[in-house]
Scaffold this motif. Structure first.
Motif, short mmCIF file in Angstrom:
data_model
loop_
_atom_site.label_atom_id
_atom_site.label_comp_id
_atom_site.label_asym_id
_atom_site.label_seq_id
_atom_site.Cartn_x
_atom_site.Cartn_y
_atom_site.Cartn_z
N ASP A 40 0.82 -1.21 0.00
CA ASP A 40 0.00 0.00 0.00
C ASP A 40 0.86 1.27 0.00
O ASP A 40 0.33 2.37 -0.18
CB ASP A 40 -0.93 0.03 1.21
N MET A 41 2.14 1.13 0.21
CA MET A 41 3.04 2.28 0.30
C MET A 41 3.70 2.64 -1.02
O MET A 41 4.56 3.50 -1.08
CB MET A 41 4.15 2.00 1.33
N CYS A 42 3.30 1.95 -2.10
CA CYS A 42 3.88 2.26 -3.41
C CYS A 42 2.79 2.20 -4.47
O CYS A 42 1.67 1.77 -4.22
CB CYS A 42 5.03 1.32 -3.74
N GLU A 43 3.13 2.63 -5.67
CA GLU A 43 2.20 2.59 -6.79
C GLU A 43 1.92 1.13 -7.17
O GLU A 43 2.77 0.26 -6.94
CB GLU A 43 2.79 3.34 -7.99
N PRO A 44 0.77 0.85 -7.77
CA PRO A 44 0.41 -0.54 -8.09
C PRO A 44 1.43 -1.31 -8.93
O PRO A 44 1.63 -2.49 -8.73
CB PRO A 44 -0.91 -0.40 -8.86
N VAL A 57 17.72 -17.18 -2.08
CA VAL A 57 16.37 -16.64 -2.20
C VAL A 57 16.13 -15.64 -1.08
O VAL A 57 16.81 -15.64 -0.06
CB VAL A 57 15.32 -17.78 -2.12
N GLY A 58 15.17 -14.78 -1.27
CA GLY A 58 14.83 -13.81 -0.23
C GLY A 58 14.34 -12.52 -0.82
O GLY A 58 14.18 -12.38 -2.03
N MET A 59 14.10 -11.57 0.06
CA MET A 59 13.57 -10.29 -0.35
C MET A 59 14.26 -9.20 0.46
O MET A 59 14.41 -9.32 1.67
CB MET A 59 12.06 -10.26 -0.08
N ILE A 60 14.68 -8.16 -0.22
CA ILE A 60 15.25 -6.99 0.44
C ILE A 60 14.29 -5.84 0.20
O ILE A 60 14.12 -5.38 -0.93
CB ILE A 60 16.65 -6.66 -0.12
N LEU A 61 13.62 -5.41 1.26
CA LEU A 61 12.65 -4.33 1.13
C LEU A 61 13.35 -3.01 0.85
O LEU A 61 14.41 -2.73 1.41
CB LEU A 61 11.83 -4.21 2.40
N LYS A 62 12.73 -2.20 0.03
CA LYS A 62 13.28 -0.88 -0.28
C LYS A 62 13.13 0.02 0.96
O LYS A 62 12.07 0.03 1.58
CB LYS A 62 12.56 -0.26 -1.46
N PRO A 63 14.16 0.75 1.32
CA PRO A 63 14.11 1.59 2.52
C PRO A 63 13.02 2.66 2.47
O PRO A 63 12.41 2.95 3.50
CB PRO A 63 15.49 2.24 2.58
N ASP A 64 12.75 3.22 1.30
CA ASP A 64 11.70 4.24 1.23
C ASP A 64 10.32 3.66 1.50
O ASP A 64 9.46 4.31 2.10
CB ASP A 64 11.74 4.97 -0.12
N ILE A 65 10.09 2.41 1.11
CA ILE A 65 8.82 1.74 1.38
C ILE A 65 8.67 1.50 2.88
O ILE A 65 7.60 1.72 3.47
CB ILE A 65 8.72 0.41 0.60
N ALA A 67 10.13 3.20 5.27
CA ALA A 67 9.95 4.52 5.91
C ALA A 67 8.51 5.00 5.78
O ALA A 67 7.92 5.50 6.74
CB ALA A 67 10.92 5.53 5.31
N LYS A 68 7.91 4.83 4.60
CA LYS A 68 6.52 5.23 4.40
C LYS A 68 5.58 4.41 5.29
O LYS A 68 4.61 4.94 5.83
CB LYS A 68 6.12 5.06 2.94
N ALA A 69 5.87 3.12 5.45
CA ALA A 69 5.03 2.26 6.30
C ALA A 69 5.13 2.69 7.76
O ALA A 69 4.12 2.73 8.47
CB ALA A 69 5.45 0.80 6.14
N ILE A 70 6.32 3.03 8.21
CA ILE A 70 6.49 3.49 9.59
C ILE A 70 5.76 4.82 9.80
O ILE A 70 5.07 5.00 10.82
CB ILE A 70 7.99 3.62 9.94
N GLU A 71 5.88 5.73 8.86
CA GLU A 71 5.18 7.01 8.96
C GLU A 71 3.67 6.81 8.96
O GLU A 71 2.94 7.49 9.70
CB GLU A 71 5.60 7.93 7.81
N ALA A 72 3.17 5.89 8.15
CA ALA A 72 1.73 5.60 8.10
C ALA A 72 1.27 5.03 9.44
O ALA A 72 0.20 5.39 9.94
CB ALA A 72 1.42 4.64 6.98
N ALA A 73 2.06 4.12 10.02
CA ALA A 73 1.71 3.55 11.32
C ALA A 73 1.66 4.60 12.41
O ALA A 73 0.74 4.63 13.23
CB ALA A 73 2.70 2.45 11.68
N GLU A 74 2.63 5.49 12.40
CA GLU A 74 2.67 6.55 13.43
C GLU A 74 1.52 7.53 13.25
O GLU A 74 0.97 8.01 14.24
CB GLU A 74 4.01 7.28 13.37
#
Length: 77
Positions: A40-44, A57-65, A67-74
């Motif tokens: 929900d923190m990025c464009e579709p 295998v694995g996933m490395i989340l983008k830092p800006d995503i 940060a946006k999720a933390i700001e949305a939670a706060e």
């Protein structure tokens, strides 16, 4: 107590949150949960992860995503 769960799959936490002790705490107003979906923190069409390092295998989340999720939670509390 207010708890924000930042996750790729919020549906996985519903069963855990609705179990006996935690659901009783929610009913009594002791604890509150909110789900924040990373997608929900990025464009579709954008991805929430970046390229991985190495060949595992694995996933490395983008830092800006994140940060946006933390700001949305706060901001929601």
């Amino acid at each position: 107590m207010k708890i924000s769960v930042l996750t790729v799959f919020p549906e996985l936490y519903d069963q855990f949150i609705n179990t006996s002790l935690i659901s009783r705490a929610i009913e009594k107003g002791v604890v509150e949960f909110q789900h924040i979906r990373f997608s929900d923190m990025c464009e579709p069409k954008d991805r929430i992860d970046g390229p991985t390092c190495g060949h595992g295998v694995g996933m490395i989340l983008k830092p800006d995503i994140v940060a946006k999720a933390i700001e949305a939670a706060e901001s929601r509390w």
